[in-house]
Write a protein that holds these residues in place. Structure first.
Motif, PDB file in Angstrom:
ATOM      1  N   ASN B  40       0.808  -1.196   0.000  1.00 22.39           N
ATOM      2  CA  ASN B  40       0.000   0.000   0.000  1.00 22.39           C
ATOM      3  C   ASN B  40       0.848   1.255   0.000  1.00 22.39           C
ATOM      4  O   ASN B  40       0.521   2.251  -0.655  1.00 22.39           O
ATOM      5  N   ALA B  41       1.921   1.192   0.748  1.00 19.44           N
ATOM      6  CA  ALA B  41       2.812   2.345   0.765  1.00 19.44           C
ATOM      7  C   ALA B  41       3.332   2.627  -0.638  1.00 19.44           C
ATOM      8  O   ALA B  41       3.379   3.787  -1.083  1.00 19.44           O
ATOM      9  N   ALA B  42       3.690   1.568  -1.340  1.00 15.41           N
ATOM     10  CA  ALA B  42       4.177   1.744  -2.705  1.00 15.41           C
ATOM     11  C   ALA B  42       3.093   2.334  -3.587  1.00 15.41           C
ATOM     12  O   ALA B  42       3.335   3.267  -4.375  1.00 15.41           O
ATOM     13  N   ALA B  43       1.886   1.803  -3.420  1.00 18.49           N
ATOM     14  CA  ALA B  43       0.792   2.332  -4.224  1.00 18.49           C
ATOM     15  C   ALA B  43       0.606   3.825  -3.936  1.00 18.49           C
ATOM     16  O   ALA B  43       0.409   4.639  -4.858  1.00 18.49           O
ATOM     17  N   LEU B  44       0.708   4.169  -2.679  1.00 21.07           N
ATOM     18  CA  LEU B  44       0.569   5.574  -2.319  1.00 21.07           C
ATOM     19  C   LEU B  44       1.627   6.425  -3.002  1.00 21.07           C
ATOM     20  O   LEU B  44       1.349   7.498  -3.564  1.00 21.07           O
ATOM     21  N   PHE B  46       3.199   5.756  -5.693  1.00 21.80           N
ATOM     22  CA  PHE B  46       2.906   5.838  -7.127  1.00 21.80           C
ATOM     23  C   PHE B  46       1.878   6.907  -7.400  1.00 21.80           C
ATOM     24  O   PHE B  46       2.029   7.747  -8.304  1.00 21.80           O
ATOM     25  N   ALA B  62      -0.811   1.563  -9.573  1.00 20.07           N
ATOM     26  CA  ALA B  62      -1.474   1.379  -8.288  1.00 20.07           C
ATOM     27  C   ALA B  62      -2.647   0.425  -8.428  1.00 20.07           C
ATOM     28  O   ALA B  62      -2.892  -0.414  -7.553  1.00 20.07           O
TER      29      ALA B  62
END
Lengths: 188, 100, 470, 479, 623
Positions: B40-44, B46, B62
């Motif tokens: 989720n952090a990565a998606a954020l 992005f 994401a």
């Protein structure tokens, strides 16, 4: 701006809660909080479609699944974690995690991204543009994700099949609920 | 205008907390959740950068992350159930017969 | 789109097989046949594309060039051999063929990836079926292997994803083939992103210190699955590392080359070293796979066309040797899941041909001449020395030397005269196994004796630097 | 085309042997090895064919084999010793054993014929494998350990040499722009001073371990001791030559200036080994070890001849290689017979086997005398030429070599007399069988012939060593 | 080549045939066959010498080349055959005395089950010795040189069941190898400088060489060491006495008449080299003189009949070297010839005695045998008189020739030593003779069984005895015969026989006669026991030949053994341990690392995390 800060602080608190609370159920609930917070930030960042997807998929499906499994597996068992027997694991993890985190934070802090002068189109992040992307150039990736979801379905089927069931029967998709007898300990 | 740096910093912290969570918790479910948090952090991040660059591909990424996460969670939970339904504790350290 | 027919064929084959398995549960091997035919078709189609000029397709997210074709062929070989190793064995479940097909599809995707999204999807597509397959026999060890693989895989994917996000942030693009054109700046963001992505890929490739899942997962997984992990995953992870570094970062001289070089030496030595005392053959192969990942890294670390070619080359002999050894393993284990060194006792006398196959495979791993492994190591050494990196060459040598202990011990067991192990005595040949072993041996010796065609092919395919006009 | 037969007969024959039943494996192998000897004779009298095929064109690697004077007789040695070894083997070793022996013959043939550095290296490592398996499967209690030591120690040197091989070719490519592994074309390389000692050392190390030269003989006692006698005789007789052969084949053309630069150091090194091996042989109680250390000493002698960098020394070394192969190979076979008869390898004072086994004693004495360098036998001729070369370079080393010859007489006679003579303290043992005499007689005759007529070999060696001789002349060296 | 090849190959043929057929043919045929072959080659040798004599005086050389020995590193070295008057003398002595001894051996070895082997060896020895003297270059000489060493080894160790014989054989071989090696290096030096090893080639270049350079001194020293080893000159003398472990005909043939004189032959052959190395020539004379007196004194107290003879051989060889050292080449060769006659006679007679006494060699068990063995006694007496230098027996002439020329050439000290030695020789030889054949029988039982040897043994002894009587009269013929040899190249100023001062002869003969009377007084009149005095200190020392053997053991053998033991137990163990240690180290290291692979997922994750931190740090520091 302020909103982001407030949401961020709450989210971080929830995130910390995920990893510190003793009960898995509480962790799962805290994670729901995190995902919801994320969804809100997505909204602020003009990613409306993703915000919705986040709520539906994460909070709606994934976390429910988590909670379901938590209750399934913790029923009738010791719920709390015992003492950590791996010496220094906790400290080492926290320290390396902090080091990496701080390092990355410093990287971010010193980074000055180029800001585009043009203003953002109003449809940015909406259903239409993202759909165009997904069904356009990235269609194959979408197909890939679809394949993954299919894989997930097969996986659940395969992994929690009763012993002796060779081929898939018309078994309901809900995962690992009723088929938890007889497997797992069968190592000769 | 929101500075992308703050959002990414938030993502970094989330990532860090997730990483630490994977390493310190013994409950496989919580470890898995922590890993989801990292995703989720990565998606954020992005999405934040996508916002910054006015580039939809970050959001597509994401979306892919969310979709993949769903599949992964399905499989992961199935594995966890398969492994743990006979055990007394949800303790990852008990699953350490293979070693050396 | 025409370039993606192999992928489409394979995906279609997977779906069809799934359907067949669901509809005709009693048709034995039907799914396997469908997937196998799909793989063959895909392989033929990919081969027919050999003359293609390198190009980017699908909005610059995928690269079609000779490397991608080679990778396709390699992973199809891996997939087909894994499938054959699982032939006729009910205990792996009927879903094994489609799952393997999906995993192979992920590997093929990695071969074409020019975009981080594709990388991510490819890696996940590769991994998810393997998580399932690892546990598919539902033994305790299999479950443990799957759980370890899953948790660590999710963890490392998180790191990979975050690294991608940082790269995206640094470059504003997910298509890494254009990085050299759009960013000349060496920012911390770019490099930390690269670092994180490297960790994510290194995990899949089993680079020290990200290797620790490998032996456990190999040991616990069913043998055909282990083989797919050992061969296919390695190909996919290696090619994506090569693509990323050689496409996206080839301009940044030296820095990542040195890093990869250190990792390569560390991996070669640690992997081979830890293989030495192993008694479980699959576990030994796991460590050996780690060691070979180190050899593969050498090719990348040289930061040269030669090195890339050498790595590409090395994948095939490695995979063929893995086919040989896993094939023998599969025949020995029978209905069990575990083969220890003492199970090999007396095989040279009771099953000389099988022993010969094992010898060929192990010697190829060890890099003895007239096997492909030797030519591969030679190629790598050449690349290292052309790049003026004698340290890497010494690393290869030390790693090989340490690994010798590991590869020779099983071979000595074959010649144990006094007692013949029960598993060897009750061993039964299978046609599918024989096919795998035949291909493996012929390929290994063939490459070892006459490597010129493969060298030619690999060298020919080294045109990717010009792809981006860089 | 003869080369194809020379390599093909043992290779194909090995697989043929593997295909026949255990009962006839030995006969099959004998026939194949016999045909190989005939092929070699055809080679000797016929035109000296070379085989030069393109192999890996991308790297300029060629499948290039020749039989110049340097290699010719080593090829013959390989053929003869393989045949003898097969004759001396027990039939119940089984077909796999004979497969490996023939495979070893194939690999050795290739090794001695190769003039492409890559090809040389391929065969160089390939010879290790059959011996490894022979040691693993057909030797004494410590055989497996011996096999590991053999392979790993040898590969330790070889793999570093591989770096050297590649480095040499890389340097050549950088100098000229194209690839070649042809030894003849790799001369006069401009190697950077920083890399030069390392590359040189990598080759020297590999050759020293294979030979073995002191102090790289760690694998030797176990391997020689544990292997079945025919294998010991092959390893000590044929394969040990590969090491010193490497100095001549590879290092002399490529590293001539370096050899000259390090000459004194190299000479001192092998002189130490020379004395060391002799002194060790004097103090051994294990009959095979006496011969093993004697062999170590002899190989140092050969190396001494090479490092004298004189025509005489190099020709002598070439000659002594062949001679030593026959002598020590025969000696190990004899010792194998003795060991088989008495059941152990210790010899303690007097055992008096002569009483019951006069033929055994006679052949034993013959090979022992050949090994100690009796004038008239080939060991003497080789040692003379080596000393001749040393005299031309530095007479001190000739003195050391001479001293060692005296010690050699001592340890060889100690060995022979300890086993064969004196009052018998054990029941008489059986004498040599007719079958054993049948292969000992031709060997002995061969030894006598080349001992009486060394020119048969040395005159052939000259053309191939022309480069070396030429090089020596360039240095202003005296003869 | 005038039958030279046949002369050479006949004995070799004999050795091979005997070796090949010894198990097939009846045992007694071996001896007959060997003797026949040798007589044939003696005849051929005579013919060859006759042919040589027919050549013009300046060209008395028959030479030829069989085939190349070695080529490729310089001018070729071939199997050169070369007969000139010098080698002609040796040829005659070897085949002649050899034939007699072969015949004698038929009787002596009659009861030995291994006779076939014995005659095979004997023939092989003759072949080797002929090869040595017929060699046309130093290398072929060296081959013959080594092969006679082998034959000597085989024959000394003929009775291989006797540990002492085995030891003696080994000692002889190893000590001879010292000589072989010295010659080898010497000839390598010659070849290195002159690119040839043939006599003719070398000597013609010597003519223009500068004498007295270090190169020549060293070369001469090395070749002389070879001669010393073969001819048992001090300090390489130890093996010869031990060599008496062999059968007595062997002692007569090899260790008295022929092989041990090979050193004399070599030095005589190389006289042009000695001219170039005058210091070495003097050293040769000095060592010869020293060996003469040293061996003579060592013979005083010996208890074994053959050992006395062995020391006397040493002593006489010393004379020959004394002659060669002072340049009296013809005299040296003359003494070789007479010595061959009388010493062979002595040994064979002693062999008859031993034979008669059933193998007993101890003087303490003999006495009074003249009654039982008249022929033997007479021959022995003739030979004893010859060796003692009593006129007109053979030894007198040759010894006088040597001493005279020593005196003439101004080596006063060496002359005095020679003269004293002559007296000592007379003493110990008469001691031996008297103890053996006169006085009361000391062992009644043995005496009663004693008998004269059969004719096959007696006849050769008598023939040799006659030669010992008349051998001295060949002097002037020999002088003429050898003159062309020693005049062919510069360096033989005193080669021809010369007469010494009369007072010298008087003193020498006087001393010898005096010594005879002392011996007679001691051993016949006073009936002193043979073992008298051996426990006193001079007796002890002389009996042990002044401890030369012990010296060798301490100086050469023990150090090598000690160092070898040290190598074996320390260095080699260290090397082997290092190999095992590295392997074990890798193993243990791997074992130590295994626990890191703990099986705990979280540990694995931590490892990833740490790796991530390191890589991140690396990436950030590199930017």
């Amino acid at each position: 701006m302020v909103g982001i800060f407030i949401i961020g602080i709450i989210m971080l608190a929830a995130a910390v809660a995920v990893i510190v609370v003793r009960q898995p159920v509480h962790s799962a609930l805290a994670l729901v909080g995190v995902t919801l917070g994320l969804a809100m930030i997505y909204l602020i960042l003009q990613a409306e479609f993703l915000a919705v997807a986040q709520v539906i998929v994460y909070a709606g499906a994934i976390m429910v699944l988590f909670l379901f499994v938590v209750t399934l597996l913790t029923a009738g068992k010791e719920e709390t974690e015992t003492k950590d027997l791996l010496s220094g694991q906790r400290w080492a993890s926290v320290i390396t995690g902090l080091v990496v985190g701080v390092g990355l934070a410093v990287v971010i802090a010193t980074h000055h991204p180029t800001k585009l002068a043009t203003s953002l189109s109003s449809s940015f992040g909406g259903l239409h543009p993202i759909g165009q992307e997904l069904w356009g150039p990235y269609f194959l990736l979408l197909a890939g994700v679809a394949l993954m979801l299919l894989t997930g379905a097969i996986g659940v089927l395969v992994l929690n099949r009763t012993e002796g069931t060779k081929a898939p029967r018309s078994r309901p998709l809900p995962h690992g609920v009723s088929v938890s007898d007889g497997e797992g300990e069968s190592r000769p | 205008m929101i500075s992308v740096q703050y959002v990414v910093a938030l993502a970094v912290l989330l990532f860090m907390i997730g990483a630490i969570g994977v390493l310190v918790r013994k409950n496989p479910l919580i470890m898995f959740m922590s890993a989801e948090m990292m995703w989720n952090a990565a998606a954020l991040a992005f999405i934040a950068f996508a916002r910054n660059y006015h580039d939809m591909s970050g959001q597509v990424m994401a979306f892919l992350i969310i979709g993949t996460a769903a599949a992964e969670v399905g499989i992961g939970l199935a594995i966890i159930v398969a492994v743990y339904h006979r055990r007394h504790r949800l303790d990852i350290d008990e699953v350490s017969k293979l070693k050396g | 789109m025409g370039y993606l027919i192999p992928e489409v064929l394979l995906a279609g084959g997977a779906l069809l097989a799934l359907l067949a398995v669901a509809m005709l549960p009693n048709a034995k091997n039907l799914g396997s046949w469908i997937v196998l035919l799909a793989m063959l078709a895909a392989g033929v189609d990919a081969a027919s594309m050999w003359g293609v000029t390198a190009k980017l397709i699908m909005s610059d997210t995928m690269a079609i060039d000779k490397y991608s074709i080679l990778v396709t062929e390699f992973v199809l070989l891996a997939g087909a051999s894994s499938l054959l190793l699982a032939w006729n064995a009910d205990r792996f479940g009927a879903e094994l063929p489609p799952l393997m097909a999906i995993s192979v599809l992920g590997m093929m995707t990695l071969g074409t990836a020019a975009n981080l999204m594709v990388v991510f999807v490819g890696i996940e597509l590769l991994s998810l079926p393997l998580y399932i397959l690892a546990a598919s026999t539902r033994t305790r060890a299999g479950g443990e292997a799957a759980l370890k693989y899953l948790l660590l895989g999710a963890f490392s994917s998180g790191i990979l994803l975050f690294g991608m996000a940082l790269l995206y942030g640094a470059t504003s693009s997910l298509t890494f083939v254009v990085y050299p054109a759009i960013t000349a700046a060496n920012t911390w963001l770019l490099w930390s992103g690269l670092g994180l992505v490297l960790v994510g890929i290194a995990f899949k490739l089993a680079i020290v210190p990200f290797h620790m899942w490998v032996p456990d997962v190999y040991e616990g997984s069913p043998t055909p699955v282990t083989h797919l992990m050992a061969f296919g995953t390695k190909v996919g992870a290696a090619i994506i590392l090569l693509r990323l570094l050689a496409f996206g970062f080839y301009g940044q001289d030296g820095s990542w080359g040195t890093l990869i070089g250190y990792l390569a030496v560390l991996t070669m030595i640690v992997g081979n070293l830890l293989a030495v005392p192993q008694l479980n053959l699959k576990r030994l192969l796991g460590y050996s796979g780690i060691g070979h990942a180190g050899f593969l890294l050498v090719g990348i670390a040289t930061h040269s066309v030669d090195g890339a070619n050498a790595m590409m080359f090395y994948l095939l002999p490695y995979g063929l040797a893995a086919m040989a050894v896993f094939g023998v393993l599969r025949l020995i284990e029978g209905q069990g899941d575990e083969v220890t060194l003492s199970d090999l006792r007396g095989m040279a006398y009771r099953r000389p041909w099988l022993a010969a196959v094992l010898i060929v495979g192990m010697l190829s791993f060890a890099g003895i001449p007239l096997t492909g492994g030797f030519v591969g190591k030679f190629f790598l050494l050449q690349a290292a020395l052309f790049a003026s990196q004698p340290g890497l060459a010494v690393g290869i040598v030390v790693g090989t030397l340490v690994g010798l202990f590991a590869y020779l011990r099983p071979l000595q067991m074959l010649f144990q005269r006094t007692e013949v192990s029960a598993k060897v005595q009750h061993l039964r040949w299978s046609v599918a196994g024989a096919v795998v072993l035949g291909v493996a041996v012929v390929g290994t010796i063939g490459i070892g004796v006459y490597p010129a065609p493969l060298v030619h092919i690999v060298s020919q395919s080294a045109n990717f630097y010009w792809l981006t006009g860089g | 085309m003869l080369w194809i037969f020379l390599l093909g007969i043992p290779l194909v024959g090995a697989f043929v042997t593997l295909a026949v039943s255990n009962g006839v494996a030995k006969v099959t192998a004998e026939v194949i090895a016999g045909i190989e000897v005939l092929a070699f004779i055809a080679f000797l009298v016929g035109p000296r064919a070379t085989l030069d095929l393109s192999w890996i064109p991308a790297w300029g690697i060629r499948f290039h084999l020749t039989a110049d004077g340097l290699a010719l007789f080593l090829l013959g040695l390989t053929a003869v010793m393989s045949l003898v070894a097969i004759f001396a083997s027990k039939a119940d070793y089984g077909r796999t054993y004979f497969f490996w022996v023939l495979f070893l013959e194939f690999a050795s043939m290739g090794l001695f014929g190769a003039v492409d550095l890559f090809l040389f290296y391929v065969f160089w490592e390939l010879v290790l494998i059959p011996v490894f398996f022979l040691l693993t499967g057909w030797s004494g209690a410590r055989g497996r350990l011996a096999a590991l030591k053999w392979l790993i120690m040898n590969l330790f040197g070889s793999l570093f040499m591989l770096i050297g091989v590649v480095a040499v070719a890389v340097i050549y490519q950088q100098n000229t722009g194209h690839f070649s592994f042809e030894i003849a074309s790799l001369t006069h390389l401009a190697i950077s001073p920083a890399a030069q000692p390392w590359i040189f050392g990598s080759f020297a190390l590999a050759f020293a371990i294979k030979a073995p030269l002191w102090p790289f003989h760690g694998w030797m006692p176990d391997a020689y001791g544990e292997a079945p006698p025919p294998i010991t005789s092959l390893v000590a007789g044929v394969l040990s030559k590969a090491g010193v052969f490497g100095f001549l084949r590879v290092m002399l053309p490529i590293f001539a200036p370096e050899l000259a630069r390090y000459q004194t150091g190299l000479l001192i090194w092998v002189a130490v080994g020379l004395v060391y091996g002799a002194f060790m042989a004097v103090r051994q109680r294990d009959m095979k070890m006496v011969t093993a250390y004697a062999s170590l000493s002899h190989l140092s002698m050969i190396a001494l001849g090479i490092f004298s960098l004189t025509a005489a020394g190099i020709v002598g070394a070439t000659f002594l290689m062949v001679a030593h192969g026959l002598m020590v190979g025969g000696l190990f076979l004899i010792l194998g017979v003795v060991e088989e008869r008495i059941g152990h390898r210790e010899f303690n004072g007097v055992m008096g086997l002569n009483q019951g086994a006069p033929r055994l004693a006679t052949y034993f004495l013959f090979f022992a005398l050949a090994a100690l360098g009796l004038p008239g036998l080939p060991g003497f001729a080789g040692e003379y030429m080596i000393i001749q070369g040393l005299v031309a370079h530095e007479v001190v080393f000739a003195g050391i070599a001479g001293f060692v010859l005296v010690v050699a007489a001592w340890y060889m006679l100690r060995l022979f007399q300890g086993i064969m003579q004196g009052r018998p303290n054990a029941p008489a043992v059986a004498d040599l069988s007719r079958g054993q005499v049948a292969w000992l007689v031709p060997m002995a005759l061969l030894i006598v012939v080349i001992g009486v007529w060394p020119a048969g070999i040395t005159s052939q060696a000259v053309p191939s060593l022309f480069h070396a001789v030429h090089f020596v002349a360039d240095r202003g060296g005296k003869n | 080549m005038q039958g030279l090849t046949e002369i050479l190959l006949l004995p070799l043929f004999g050795a091979v045939t005997i070796g090949a057929f010894k198990s097939l043919a009846p045992k007694r045929y071996a001896g007959i066959w060997a003797s026949v072959l040798l007589v044939a080659s003696f005849v051929l040798a005579v013919l060859a010498d006759v042919h040589l004599a027919e050549l013009a005086a300046g060209h008395r050389v028959i030479s030829g080349t069989l085939f190349n020995w070695a080529t490729g590193f310089g001018p070729k070295i071939a199997w050169n055959i070369y007969l000139d008057p010098l080698s002609g003398i040796w040829l005659l002595v070897i085949t002649g005395v050899g034939a007699l001894i072969h015949i004698y051996s038929n009787g002596y070895m009659h009861d030995d089950p291994d006779r076939g082997r014995f005659f095979g060896y004997l023939n092989f020895f003759i072949f080797s010795m002929l090869l040595l003297v017929l060699a046309g270059n130093l290398l072929v000489l060296l081959i013959g040189w080594g092969l006679v060493g082998l034959a000597s080894y085989l024959l000394i160790g003929f009775w291989y069941q006797r540990p002492s014989a085995v030891q003696a054989a080994k000692k002889a071989f190893v000590m001879n190898t010292i000589g072989d090696v010295a010659i080898l290096i010497g000839l390598a030096l010659l070849y290195f400088r002159f690119h040839t090893v043939t006599y003719a080639g070398l000597f013609s270049t010597f003519a223009h060489a500068t004498p007295n350079t270090a190169y020549f001194e060293w070369t001469a020293v090395l070749l002389f060491i070879g001669a010393m080893a073969k001819s048992a000159q001090f300090p390489l003398n130890g093996w010869l006495v031990d060599a008496m472990e062999g059968p007595t005909p062997v002692s007569a043939l090899i260790h008295a008449a022929t092989m041990v004189t090979a050193g004399v032959y070599l030095m005589a052959r190389l006289y042009p080299l000695l001219r170039l190395a005058p210091d070495v020539a003097y050293a040769i004379a000095a060592i010869g003189a020293f060996t003469a007196i040293y061996a003579a004194s060592s013979a005083f107290f010996q208890q074994d009949i053959k050992k006395v003879l062995a020391y006397s051989t040493l002593s006489q060889l010393g004379y020959m070297f004394l002659a060669l050292g002072v340049g009296a080449y013809t005299a040296g060769v003359f003494h070789f010839m007479t010595h061959a006659f009388f010493k062979a006679c002595l040994f064979l007679a002693a062999g008859s005695v031993i034979h008669a006494l059933g193998g007993e060699q101890d003087l303490n068990q003999m006495g009074g045998l003249y009654k039982k063995m008249p022929w033997t006694t007479a021959s022995f007496l003739a030979a004893t008189l010859a060796i003692s230098g009593i006129p007109p027996f053979a030894g007198f002439y040759s010894k006088e020739a040597i001493l005279g020329q020593v005196f003439n050439s101004g080596h006063g000290l060496l002359w005095i030593v020679g003269v004293i030695t002559a007296g000592m020789t007379s003493f110990y030889m008469f001691r031996l003779f008297l103890l053996t054949f006169f006085g009361a029988p000391r062992n009644k039982k043995l005496y009663d069984h004693a008998h004269e040897a059969p004719a096959v043994m007696t006849v050769p002894v008598v023939i040799l005895g006659i030669l010992a009587v008349i051998g001295g009269f060949f002097g002037s013929w020999l002088n003429g015969w050898l003159a062309p040899v020693f005049r062919m190249y510069p360096g033989a100023s005193h080669a021809a026989l010369e007469a010494g001062p009369v007072f010298g002869t008087v003193i020498t003969v006087g001393l010898a006669v005096l010594a005879f009377f002392i011996a007679y007084w001691l051993y016949v009149l006073k009936r002193t026991a043979a073992k008298a005095g051996i426990s006193t200190w001079p007796g002890k020392w002389m009996l042990a030949a002044y401890g030369v053997d012990t010296g060798w053991r301490n100086v050469a053998i023990l150090p090598i053994q000690v160092v070898g033991t040290w190598f074996r137990d320390r260095i080699d163990q260290g090397i082997l341990a290092a190999v095992v240690g590295v392997a074990n180290g890798i193993w243990l290291w791997a074992e130590d690392l295994r626990p890191v692979q703990s099986g705990y997922v979280r540990r694995y994750g931590l490892s990833i995390m740490v790796g991530l931190g390191v890589i991140l740090a690396y990436c950030l520091t590199r930017v």
